[in-house]
Design a protein around this motif. Structure first.
Motif, PDB file in Angstrom:
ATOM      1  N   PRO A 158       0.936 -28.691 -19.137  1.00  0.00           N
ATOM      2  CA  PRO A 158      -0.392 -28.548 -18.527  1.00  0.00           C
ATOM      3  C   PRO A 158      -1.434 -29.450 -19.176  1.00  0.00           C
ATOM      4  CG  PRO A 158       0.616 -26.413 -18.817  1.00  0.00           C
ATOM      5  CD  PRO A 158       1.471 -27.400 -19.567  1.00  0.00           C
ATOM      6  N   GLU A 159      -2.534 -29.631 -18.480  1.00  0.00           N
ATOM      7  CA  GLU A 159      -3.555 -30.584 -18.915  1.00  0.00           C
ATOM      8  C   GLU A 159      -4.214 -30.172 -20.229  1.00  0.00           C
ATOM      9  OE1 GLU A 159      -7.063 -28.856 -15.934  1.00  0.00           O
ATOM     10  OE2 GLU A 159      -5.941 -30.678 -15.410  1.00  0.00           O
ATOM     11  N   GLU A 160      -4.223 -28.865 -20.539  1.00  0.00           N
ATOM     12  CA  GLU A 160      -4.810 -28.426 -21.816  1.00  0.00           C
ATOM     13  C   GLU A 160      -3.863 -28.626 -22.992  1.00  0.00           C
ATOM     14  OE1 GLU A 160      -6.307 -25.535 -18.581  1.00  0.00           O
ATOM     15  OE2 GLU A 160      -4.374 -26.397 -19.194  1.00  0.00           O
ATOM     16  N   GLY A 161      -2.606 -28.997 -22.700  1.00  0.00           N
ATOM     17  CA  GLY A 161      -1.606 -29.137 -23.743  1.00  0.00           C
ATOM     18  C   GLY A 161      -0.652 -27.961 -23.758  1.00  0.00           C
ATOM     19  N   ALA A 162       0.314 -28.021 -24.657  1.00  0.00           N
ATOM     20  CA  ALA A 162       1.316 -26.966 -24.738  1.00  0.00           C
ATOM     21  C   ALA A 162       1.782 -26.805 -26.177  1.00  0.00           C
ATOM     22  CB  ALA A 162       2.511 -27.295 -23.842  1.00  0.00           C
ATOM     23  N   TYR A 163       2.292 -25.628 -26.460  1.00  0.00           N
ATOM     24  CA  TYR A 163       2.885 -25.345 -27.773  1.00  0.00           C
ATOM     25  C   TYR A 163       4.003 -26.346 -28.028  1.00  0.00           C
ATOM     26  CZ  TYR A 163       5.056 -22.506 -31.500  1.00  0.00           C
ATOM     27  OH  TYR A 163       5.571 -22.054 -32.699  1.00  0.00           O
ATOM     28  N   GLY A 164       3.872 -27.108 -29.093  1.00  0.00           N
ATOM     29  CA  GLY A 164       4.876 -28.104 -29.425  1.00  0.00           C
ATOM     30  C   GLY A 164       5.762 -27.652 -30.572  1.00  0.00           C
ATOM     31  N   TRP A 165       7.025 -28.037 -30.504  1.00  0.00           N
ATOM     32  CA  TRP A 165       7.941 -27.768 -31.609  1.00  0.00           C
ATOM     33  C   TRP A 165       8.762 -29.026 -31.871  1.00  0.00           C
ATOM     34  CZ3 TRP A 165      13.096 -28.431 -30.537  1.00  0.00           C
ATOM     35  CH2 TRP A 165      13.481 -28.343 -29.186  1.00  0.00           C
ATOM     36  N   ASP A 203       6.040 -36.603 -22.908  1.00  0.00           N
ATOM     37  CA  ASP A 203       4.589 -36.633 -22.796  1.00  0.00           C
ATOM     38  C   ASP A 203       4.138 -38.086 -22.665  1.00  0.00           C
ATOM     39  OD1 ASP A 203       1.885 -36.365 -22.914  1.00  0.00           O
ATOM     40  OD2 ASP A 203       1.809 -35.596 -24.964  1.00  0.00           O
ATOM     41  N   PRO A 204       3.711 -38.496 -21.485  1.00  0.00           N
ATOM     42  CA  PRO A 204       3.319 -39.897 -21.292  1.00  0.00           C
ATOM     43  C   PRO A 204       2.081 -40.298 -22.083  1.00  0.00           C
ATOM     44  CG  PRO A 204       2.769 -38.594 -19.354  1.00  0.00           C
ATOM     45  CD  PRO A 204       3.599 -37.720 -20.238  1.00  0.00           C
ATOM     46  N   THR A 205       1.366 -39.315 -22.655  1.00  0.00           N
ATOM     47  CA  THR A 205       0.198 -39.645 -23.471  1.00  0.00           C
ATOM     48  C   THR A 205       0.588 -40.038 -24.896  1.00  0.00           C
ATOM     49  OG1 THR A 205      -0.185 -37.388 -24.280  1.00  0.00           O
ATOM     50  CG2 THR A 205      -1.138 -37.978 -22.131  1.00  0.00           C
ATOM     51  N   GLY A 206       1.883 -40.041 -25.189  1.00  0.00           N
ATOM     52  CA  GLY A 206       2.323 -40.393 -26.530  1.00  0.00           C
ATOM     53  C   GLY A 206       2.174 -39.263 -27.530  1.00  0.00           C
ATOM     54  N   GLY A 207       2.208 -38.049 -27.033  1.00  0.00           N
ATOM     55  CA  GLY A 207       2.141 -36.883 -27.908  1.00  0.00           C
ATOM     56  C   GLY A 207       0.774 -36.237 -28.001  1.00  0.00           C
ATOM     57  N   ASP A 208      -0.208 -36.753 -27.275  1.00  0.00           N
ATOM     58  CA  ASP A 208      -1.557 -36.189 -27.354  1.00  0.00           C
ATOM     59  C   ASP A 208      -1.633 -34.774 -26.791  1.00  0.00           C
ATOM     60  OD1 ASP A 208      -2.427 -38.490 -28.525  1.00  0.00           O
ATOM     61  OD2 ASP A 208      -3.392 -39.315 -26.731  1.00  0.00           O
ATOM     62  N   ARG A 209      -0.714 -34.424 -25.885  1.00  0.00           N
ATOM     63  CA  ARG A 209      -0.749 -33.081 -25.295  1.00  0.00           C
ATOM     64  C   ARG A 209       0.164 -32.100 -26.029  1.00  0.00           C
ATOM     65  NH1 ARG A 209      -0.030 -33.410 -18.948  1.00  0.00           N
ATOM     66  NH2 ARG A 209       1.137 -35.306 -19.384  1.00  0.00           N
ATOM     67  N   LEU A 210       0.714 -32.524 -27.154  1.00  0.00           N
ATOM     68  CA  LEU A 210       1.500 -31.617 -27.987  1.00  0.00           C
ATOM     69  C   LEU A 210       0.572 -30.980 -29.008  1.00  0.00           C
ATOM     70  CD1 LEU A 210       4.563 -33.921 -28.767  1.00  0.00           C
ATOM     71  CD2 LEU A 210       4.323 -32.282 -26.914  1.00  0.00           C
ATOM     72  N   VAL A 211       0.618 -29.681 -29.126  1.00  0.00           N
ATOM     73  CA  VAL A 211      -0.201 -28.965 -30.097  1.00  0.00           C
ATOM     74  C   VAL A 211       0.743 -28.143 -30.968  1.00  0.00           C
ATOM     75  CG1 VAL A 211      -2.182 -27.459 -30.452  1.00  0.00           C
ATOM     76  CG2 VAL A 211      -2.011 -28.802 -28.346  1.00  0.00           C
ATOM     77  N   PHE A 212       0.686 -28.362 -32.272  1.00  0.00           N
ATOM     78  CA  PHE A 212       1.602 -27.697 -33.191  1.00  0.00           C
ATOM     79  C   PHE A 212       0.893 -26.556 -33.908  1.00  0.00           C
ATOM     80  CE2 PHE A 212       2.932 -32.197 -33.005  1.00  0.00           C
ATOM     81  CZ  PHE A 212       4.164 -32.010 -32.401  1.00  0.00           C
ATOM     82  N   GLN A 213       1.664 -25.508 -34.166  1.00  0.00           N
ATOM     83  CA  GLN A 213       1.071 -24.331 -34.791  1.00  0.00           C
ATOM     84  C   GLN A 213       0.980 -24.497 -36.303  1.00  0.00           C
ATOM     85  OE1 GLN A 213       2.861 -20.356 -33.961  1.00  0.00           O
ATOM     86  NE2 GLN A 213       0.703 -19.881 -33.577  1.00  0.00           N
ATOM     87  N   ASP A 214      -0.170 -24.164 -36.837  1.00  0.00           N
ATOM     88  CA  ASP A 214      -0.356 -24.106 -38.273  1.00  0.00           C
ATOM     89  C   ASP A 214       0.380 -22.858 -38.767  1.00  0.00           C
ATOM     90  OD1 ASP A 214      -1.382 -23.366 -40.838  1.00  0.00           O
ATOM     91  OD2 ASP A 214      -3.165 -24.586 -40.505  1.00  0.00           O
ATOM     92  N   GLN A 215       1.474 -23.061 -39.477  1.00  0.00           N
ATOM     93  CA  GLN A 215       2.324 -21.941 -39.860  1.00  0.00           C
ATOM     94  C   GLN A 215       1.633 -20.996 -40.838  1.00  0.00           C
ATOM     95  OE1 GLN A 215       5.326 -21.306 -38.394  1.00  0.00           O
ATOM     96  NE2 GLN A 215       4.813 -23.060 -37.087  1.00  0.00           N
TER      97      GLN A 215
END
Length: 417
Positions: free
Chosen positions: A320-327, A383-395
């Motif tokens: 989605p445009e807001e990004g997604a949980y990345g792993w 992700d065609p933005t080169g990873g800009d829409r990946l959001v990683f969780q601060d563990q």
């Protein structure tokens, strides 16, 4: 815990849709011999025995933790010298097969190093085995981002000496800027590939074209046809994204975490009214989407890709445009490795564009580098933005708040919020 661990307790590809078939080719005879000759990990004291059917093995170590060659001799390496062997501890199943064919065997051929493989079925088991083994028993291990956080906290991995990994510049900026422990001064992991918890939709039921907004999963027209992953940390994270909040701060315009998380909980309670079922395994999400119970929700791209290959062309996956949980699954160098330089050359080899272009489609996930091809761009998680829409969780943030997240999510599901 890792996304895959909490969902399946099994190997990597509960997301890939394959857990050990020959879909990506057979391991080499040398690899099979190394794996079959490995001793069963001594985890009885840590895990209560091996009755869980773990694929854990200890690699080719003797009782001192040194690696042994076929003649029983010990091979070590110090300084900037290549060792004869390298101990590699990875996910099993289809991931291990893809790594063997497209990374390990080419590396062995070019460098003349024998890679002795062993595999694990969950991050907790992997960390327990590394922790209970003598330092130097492993060279390269394969933790997830969450596993990496625990590995660093438990002092199980060495810092990366990036000067010895010349291809590090190929890594996407979003991964170069990410550190598994925010307070750490050094890098400890080399991300290999990435995935997301993105949006799944039935094109026969959902109009329009991506990228969609997560707002769609709050649309009452999909009431009773919405399914979502049933783990509190994913629900809180994705809801924060939808509200425009940084999910690792969760303040937004509210001004404080306490006010921000209240907004998140309120939105989760609103969305709950439309949910037909929360899924907690790869198989469960597959069933819900394939039998038409759900037309919209979130999910794992590997499972949806598998359904598409089975003829479910109406099922699509998008970030989605807001990004997604990345792993991400990563490589790390185990504490006390006596073949650290060889391990670094292994990581350097893994980041070569030609290696990633062959490996990534076989794994079913986009690389954490700028390598690309038509096959890579066709992967659902790409992700065609080169990873800009990946959001990683601060563990660390997750660790601090997860108990409250779990408790409140249970109240929401019971209608007691």
């Amino acid at each position: 815990m890792d996304i895959r661990d909490v969902a399946s307790g099994n190997s990597d590809a509960d997301q890939n849709g394959a857990t050990g078939g020959n879909q990506w080719g057979r391991p080499s005879r040398r690899t099979v011999l190394a794996a079959s000759g490995a001793a069963i990990a001594g985890l009885a004291g840590c895990l209560g025995g091996s009755s869980e059917g773990s694929t854990e093995t200890s690699g080719g170590e003797d009782s001192s933790g040194d690696s042994t060659d076929a003649s029983g001799g010990t091979t070590t390496s110090s300084g900037d010298e290549l060792a004869d062997t390298l101990s590699f501890y990875s996910w099993g199943g289809s991931t291990q097969e893809a790594l063997t064919e497209h990374l390990i065997e080419p590396f062995e051929e070019e460098y003349g190093v024998t890679v002795e493989q062993s595999s694990f079925s969950s991050q907790d088991k992997m960390l327990a085995n590394v922790r209970s083994s003598p330092e130097g028993s492993y060279d390269v291990i394969m933790p997830s981002l969450s596993g990496s956080y625990n590995a660093v906290k438990q002092d199980l991995v060495e810092p990366l000496r990036l000067d010895n990994i010349e291809t590090w510049s190929n890594v996407l900026p979003s991964f170069q800027d990410f550190n598994v422990v925010a307070s750490a001064d050094e890098r400890y992991v080399a991300p290999l590939y990435y995935g997301t918890v993105g949006m799944v939709y039935n094109a026969d039921e959902v109009s329009g074209s991506p990228p969609f907004s997560w707002d769609l999963t709050w649309d009452d027209q999909y009431a009773g046809a919405l399914t979502l992953e049933g783990f509190a940390f994913v629900r809180v994270f994705t809801t924060a994204l939808r509200l425009g909040m940084d999910p690792n701060v969760m303040e937004g315009d509210a001004g404080s975490y306490e006010e921000g998380i209240k907004q998140v909980y309120d939105a989760m309670a609103e969305q709950h009214e439309y949910v037909t079922k929360y899924w907690t395994s790869g198989q469960e999400q597959t069933t819900l989407y394939s039998n038409g119970t759900a037309a919209l929700g979130d999910g794992w791209s590997g499972r949806i890709l598998s359904l598409q290959e089975d003829g479910y062309d109406n099922l699509n996956y998008t970030i989605p445009e807001e990004g997604a949980y990345g792993w991400s699954d990563t490589f790390a160098i185990a504490k006390g490795s006596e073949r650290r330089y060889t391990a670094e050359k292994f990581l350097e080899f893994a980041y070569r564009p030609e290696v990633q272009e062959a490996l990534s489609p076989a794994l079913g996930y986009p690389p954490a580098t700028d390598a690309t091809s038509s096959d890579i761009e066709a992967l659902p998680d790409f992700d065609p933005t080169g990873g800009d829409r990946l959001v990683f969780q601060d563990q660390q943030f997750k660790e601090t708040h997860q108990e409250d997240w779990n408790s409140t999510f249970e109240q929401i599901k019971l209608g007691q919020y």
